[in-house]
Design a protein around this motif. Structure first.
Motif, short mmCIF file in Angstrom:
data_model
loop_
_atom_site.label_atom_id
_atom_site.label_comp_id
_atom_site.label_asym_id
_atom_site.label_seq_id
_atom_site.Cartn_x
_atom_site.Cartn_y
_atom_site.Cartn_z
N VAL A 1 -3.33 16.28 -31.25
CA VAL A 1 -4.61 17.48 -30.65
C VAL A 1 -3.77 18.05 -30.04
O VAL A 1 -2.88 18.26 -28.79
CB VAL A 1 -5.23 16.28 -29.80
CG1 VAL A 1 -6.34 16.93 -29.49
CG2 VAL A 1 -5.64 15.10 -30.64
N GLU A 2 -4.51 19.33 -30.32
CA GLU A 2 -4.02 21.00 -29.36
C GLU A 2 -4.14 20.85 -28.60
O GLU A 2 -6.20 20.57 -28.91
CB GLU A 2 -4.14 21.81 -30.62
CG GLU A 2 -2.93 21.90 -32.39
CD GLU A 2 -1.45 22.10 -30.94
OE1 GLU A 2 -1.79 22.27 -30.30
OE2 GLU A 2 -0.64 21.57 -32.08
N SER A 3 -4.70 21.74 -27.65
CA SER A 3 -5.48 21.83 -26.47
C SER A 3 -6.15 20.31 -25.72
O SER A 3 -7.19 21.01 -25.86
CB SER A 3 -6.24 22.64 -26.24
OG SER A 3 -5.24 23.89 -27.10
N ALA A 4 -5.33 19.91 -26.48
CA ALA A 4 -6.01 18.56 -25.43
C ALA A 4 -6.63 18.56 -24.22
O ALA A 4 -7.67 17.20 -24.25
CB ALA A 4 -4.68 16.82 -26.19
N HIS B 1 2.46 12.53 -24.66
CA HIS B 1 1.70 13.72 -24.00
C HIS B 1 3.06 14.85 -23.94
O HIS B 1 3.96 14.16 -23.43
CB HIS B 1 1.84 13.35 -23.00
CG HIS B 1 1.33 14.65 -21.97
ND1 HIS B 1 0.75 15.06 -20.48
CD2 HIS B 1 0.36 16.19 -22.29
CE1 HIS B 1 0.10 15.77 -19.98
NE2 HIS B 1 0.49 16.54 -21.39
N ARG B 2 2.38 15.89 -24.88
CA ARG B 2 4.00 16.98 -24.63
C ARG B 2 3.21 18.23 -24.53
O ARG B 2 1.81 18.52 -24.68
CB ARG B 2 4.40 17.02 -26.16
CG ARG B 2 5.25 16.10 -26.34
CD ARG B 2 6.24 15.26 -26.06
NE ARG B 2 7.60 14.20 -26.37
CZ ARG B 2 7.26 13.14 -25.86
NH1 ARG B 2 6.12 12.80 -24.45
NH2 ARG B 2 7.77 12.47 -25.97
N THR B 3 4.31 18.89 -23.88
CA THR B 3 3.23 20.44 -23.24
C THR B 3 4.40 21.30 -24.87
O THR B 3 4.98 20.86 -25.32
CB THR B 3 3.62 21.02 -22.10
OG1 THR B 3 5.29 20.95 -21.77
CG2 THR B 3 3.11 19.57 -21.05
N LEU C 1 -0.51 14.13 -28.07
CA LEU C 1 -1.47 15.23 -27.18
C LEU C 1 -0.95 16.45 -26.13
O LEU C 1 -0.32 16.43 -25.91
CB LEU C 1 -1.92 14.56 -25.81
CG LEU C 1 -2.69 13.55 -26.22
CD1 LEU C 1 -3.50 12.12 -25.10
CD2 LEU C 1 -4.07 13.06 -27.45
N MET C 2 -0.75 17.38 -27.21
CA MET C 2 -0.69 18.67 -26.77
C MET C 2 -1.27 19.39 -25.24
O MET C 2 -2.29 19.57 -26.34
CB MET C 2 -0.32 19.61 -28.16
CG MET C 2 1.03 19.18 -29.08
SD MET C 2 1.99 18.94 -28.56
CE MET C 2 2.74 20.51 -28.21
#
Ligand code: ADP
Ligand code: MG
Length: 721
Positions: A587-590, A481-483, A616-617
């Protein structure tokens, strides 16, 4: 003249009404209920599908509040919960500075104050509410501008409230904005339902039999319905819930059991007794890997069905990447060995095309005709194809929904396979049955793993096979998971992977025609990716639902052939796409995706022998549910575990693929929480059918009537013996 006409009209209406009432009070059209005028009747019908008294009685409260319990303003804490407070309105003011006019009042109990806000009916509110009288208000608590508030609460004078207490447990009905704005609120529901009981004779027709009623000590149908709406006490409420949940399960289980009997008796199936040269030469010369044990077992199960003389109706469940396609192809080859045609239907054109490509490739050297039919097959191609299909030249037809159309006529369709079944409905499956006089064998495949109990209930009329292992050598996909703050690092990682020869998917949420949402849309994303990965060094493909088919195919092929390193796309690639060299899924805006969708998307990578990654962004702050979803994804690759979490988060009724089936729209029962009741009901239904398969016995008259009513036309008793 006109008035005579009107009189006759009403007379006819009245006669109808009387005859309906005589037949069964509960079938009376809702229009006749006291308190329902023409406008409300229309709304009830259009918004809630409530047409009769019975429909309204079957509109169950979703919860109850104890009307003898009140909240203190100083103790309030959970926003979004419903609260009931006694107090006084102490002042009113208008606020016009925003776009919306609104009326704001301070409501005070002895402990504190809370804001009450109205956007509509302001004049009426000001006129009718008296300052300094005691009221009871009830509504959903908001937190806004650092203050608690309630918008459009239900309001009743305390004195009146105490008098009107029919009982302590107040039923709460769900409603929609548009219903509320037209005055169809909780109070109205309670009043209307009360009116139904008020005019009834304290008995409703029973719908179970004596044996069952006695076995479970059920309260009567009347008491059950009465207490679900106006519980006299907690015990009666529980008894009412038990009976009504049981009924829902019972009649669904009956339906499945009947369908099974009908399938087994009525539909004789083609007998594919032999495995011949097409299967064998493919198996020995073309298949370049060893089947997994699970795949072998499934093929055996299918072969057994094929030679059982009954029509096969089988569901194949297997997690993404477990290798369902090869099972499908091998099954087709058996059908062909027995001189029948077969067909594979996929939910999207991309997927149909992919199946077509991979299947034609793998059949090299084997003399079979495979064709594809989709929405974009030209008229000219169609004409030829239809002819070849009718005269039996085509052995395998691959395509989309287009295949289901009546125009598409086979010479002898022996096997129909539906891939990614969760994208189709039951109705579509049943269309396939009509392609021949003898229905083809049917294999439906899905990668949405659903727990077994649920599967039985959703696909109760299907036999189930499971592929529970992945082909050897697959490495688990590493998910992180990354922001947005870490975006640069993510880009750097991508560049490193591309350097190693890998390919990358970047997926954005919908591009469902400019919904006013605050997340990046695909085009913005594409541009920012282009900026980061300049044209002189990188090639990027783009794919979304609005593109023309040729363009989609072109982009897909460029990516597949390794001409582009990055595929920027919407969820059109969600299901089935198989490009083993792609090893990173971003995956953008996951946070916007559901769990099963995330799992499907992740399943696009990890298909080769290389290490694969799913990133997962999300933005920095996300909801608790979103956190749970992301955490589940980073913790496990197991589709079944993910399905369980998904079901807990959303309730089984929302699981992908179950909505269309229409079978899970339970009004009161809950497949998970009420599993024990489900088991009891299923057992009873089985016993009943064993003893009286045609429900001929006088004791079962009510059950038969209710069943026939619920499943209008869907059953032909003569087929059950
Ligand atoms: P899904 O079940 O998601 O539809 P596919 O049928 O697309 O999966 O299979 C995924 C990949 O695994 C394909 O490239 C397929 O050729 C490969 N595959 C399938 N079965 C095996 C096997 N037994 N051994 C090795 N690779 C396999
Ligand atoms: Mg597949």
């Amino acid at each position: 003249m006109i008035s005579d006409f009107v009189k006759v009209f009403y007379l006819i209406k009245l006669i109808n009404y009387i005859s309906v009432v005589k037949q069964n009070y509960l079938f009376t059209p809702i229009d006749y209920l006291k308190g329902v005028g023409p406008n409300r009747a229309d709304l009830l019908k259009s918004e809630l599908k409530i047409f009769t008294y019975e429909d309204l009685l079957n509109f169950f409260p979703f919860r109850y509040i104890d009307r003898t319990k009140y909240h203190k303003i100083s103790d309030l804490e959970n926003t979004n919960s419903y609260v009931q407070i006694i107090g006084k309105f102490i002042d009113f003011r208008h606020s016009d500075n925003s776009k919306n006019k609104r009326l704001i009042s301070l409501f005070s109990d002895d402990n504190g104050e809370i804001e009450i806000i109205w956007f509509r009916g302001i004049k009426w509110i000001e006129k009718s509410i008296k300052i300094n009288l005691k009221y009871v208000i009830y509504g959903k608590l908001n937190w806004f501008n650092k203050k608690f508030s309630i918008i459009h609460p239900e309001i009743e004078l305390l004195e009146k409230h105490n008098k009107s207490l029919k009982n302590n447990l107040l039923p709460i009905y769900s409603s929609t904005e548009s219903l509320l704005s037209k005055g169809i609120n909780n109070k109205l529901f309670t009043d209307l339902i009360f009116n139904i009981f008020d005019k009834s004779d304290n008995s409703f027709k029973e719908n179970l039999n004596r044996r069952i009623n006695e076995k479970h000590n059920f309260i009567s149908k009347y008491e059950a319905l009465y207490n679900i709406h106006f519980p006299k006490n907690q015990k009666l409420l529980s008894q009412a819930q038990f009976r009504l949940k049981y009924e829902e399960f019972f009649f669904i289980q009956l339906q499945f059991l009947f369908k099974n009997i009908i399938n087994k008796n009525k539909f004789k199936g083609f007998n594919f007794s032999k495995v011949g040269s097409f299967f064998n030469s493919f198996y020995h010369n073309n298949l370049d890997f060893e089947l997994t044990n699970a795949q072998k077992i499934v093929i055996k199960e299918i072969r057994k069905d094929f030679s059982s003389n009954a029509q096969m109706n089988r569901l194949l469940q297997g997690d993404v990447g477990s290798g369902k396609t090869i099972v499908a192809l091998l099954s087709c080859l058996i059908a062909i060995d027995n001189s029948y045609q077969s067909s594979i239907i996929a939910p999207t054109e991309i997927l149909a095309q992919q199946h077509y490509n991979s299947i034609t490739n793998s059949l090299i050297g084997i003399n079979l005709k495979v064709k594809i039919l989709t929405g974009s097959t030209t008229k000219k191609q169609r004409d030829i194809l239809f002819k070849e299909l009718r005269n039996g030249e085509i052995n395998i037809l691959i395509g989309t929904h287009a295949i289901l159309e009546d125009k598409v006529v086979f010479k002898n369709l022996g096997l129909a396979i539906i891939d990614e079944q969760h994208r189709f409905g039951v109705a579509q499956r049943s269309k396939l049955w009509k392609k021949n006089t003898t229905p083809p064998h049917i294999l439906v495949m899905t990668a949405t793993p659903i727990p077994r109990t649920l599967a039985m209930s959703v696909y109760g009329d299907l036999d189930i096979s499971i592929i529970n292992e992945l082909p050897p050598g697959r490495k688990p996909i590493k998910t992180v998971h990354r922001t947005d703050r870490k975006r640069l690092q993510v880009f750097k990682f991508l560049k490193d992977e591309i350097k190693k020869g890998r390919q990358i998917y970047i997926v954005y949420p919908l591009i469902e025609e400019s919904k006013k949402m605050d997340y990046k849309d695909l085009m913005d994303g594409y541009e920012s990716v282009e900026r980061e990965f300049p044209k002189d060094k990188y090639q990027i493909s783009i794919l979304h639902g609005r593109m023309k088919t040729e363009d989609k195919t072109y982009e897909m092929n460029r990516f597949k052939n390794g001409e582009t390193q990055i595929m920027v796309s919407t969820t059109v690639i969600e299901v089935g796409v198989n490009i083993p060299n792609a090893s990173v899924m971003i995956v953008e805006s996951a946070e916007r995706f559901g769990l099963s969708q995330l799992h499907q998307l992740r399943g696009r990578v990890g298909r080769g022998s290389k290490n694969s990654f799913c990133i997962l962004m999300t933005k920095e702050r996300i909801s608790n549910d979103a956190k749970t979803r992301i955490k589940t994804m980073t913790n496990t690759n197991d589709g079944f575990k993910i399905a369980e979490v998904d079901m807990n988060l959303r309730g089984p009724g929302n699981i992908l693929g179950t909505q269309q089936s229409g079978l899970l729209n339970f009004k009161i029962a809950d497949l998970i929480k009420d599993k024990e009741i489900l088991d009891i009901a299923r057992e009873d239904a089985k016993i009943l059918i064993e003893k009286d398969p045609q429900l001929k016995h006088i004791d079962n008259k009510e059950i038969k009537e209710e069943y026939s009513r619920i499943n209008k036309n869907s059953i032909l008793w003569k087929h059950i013996s």
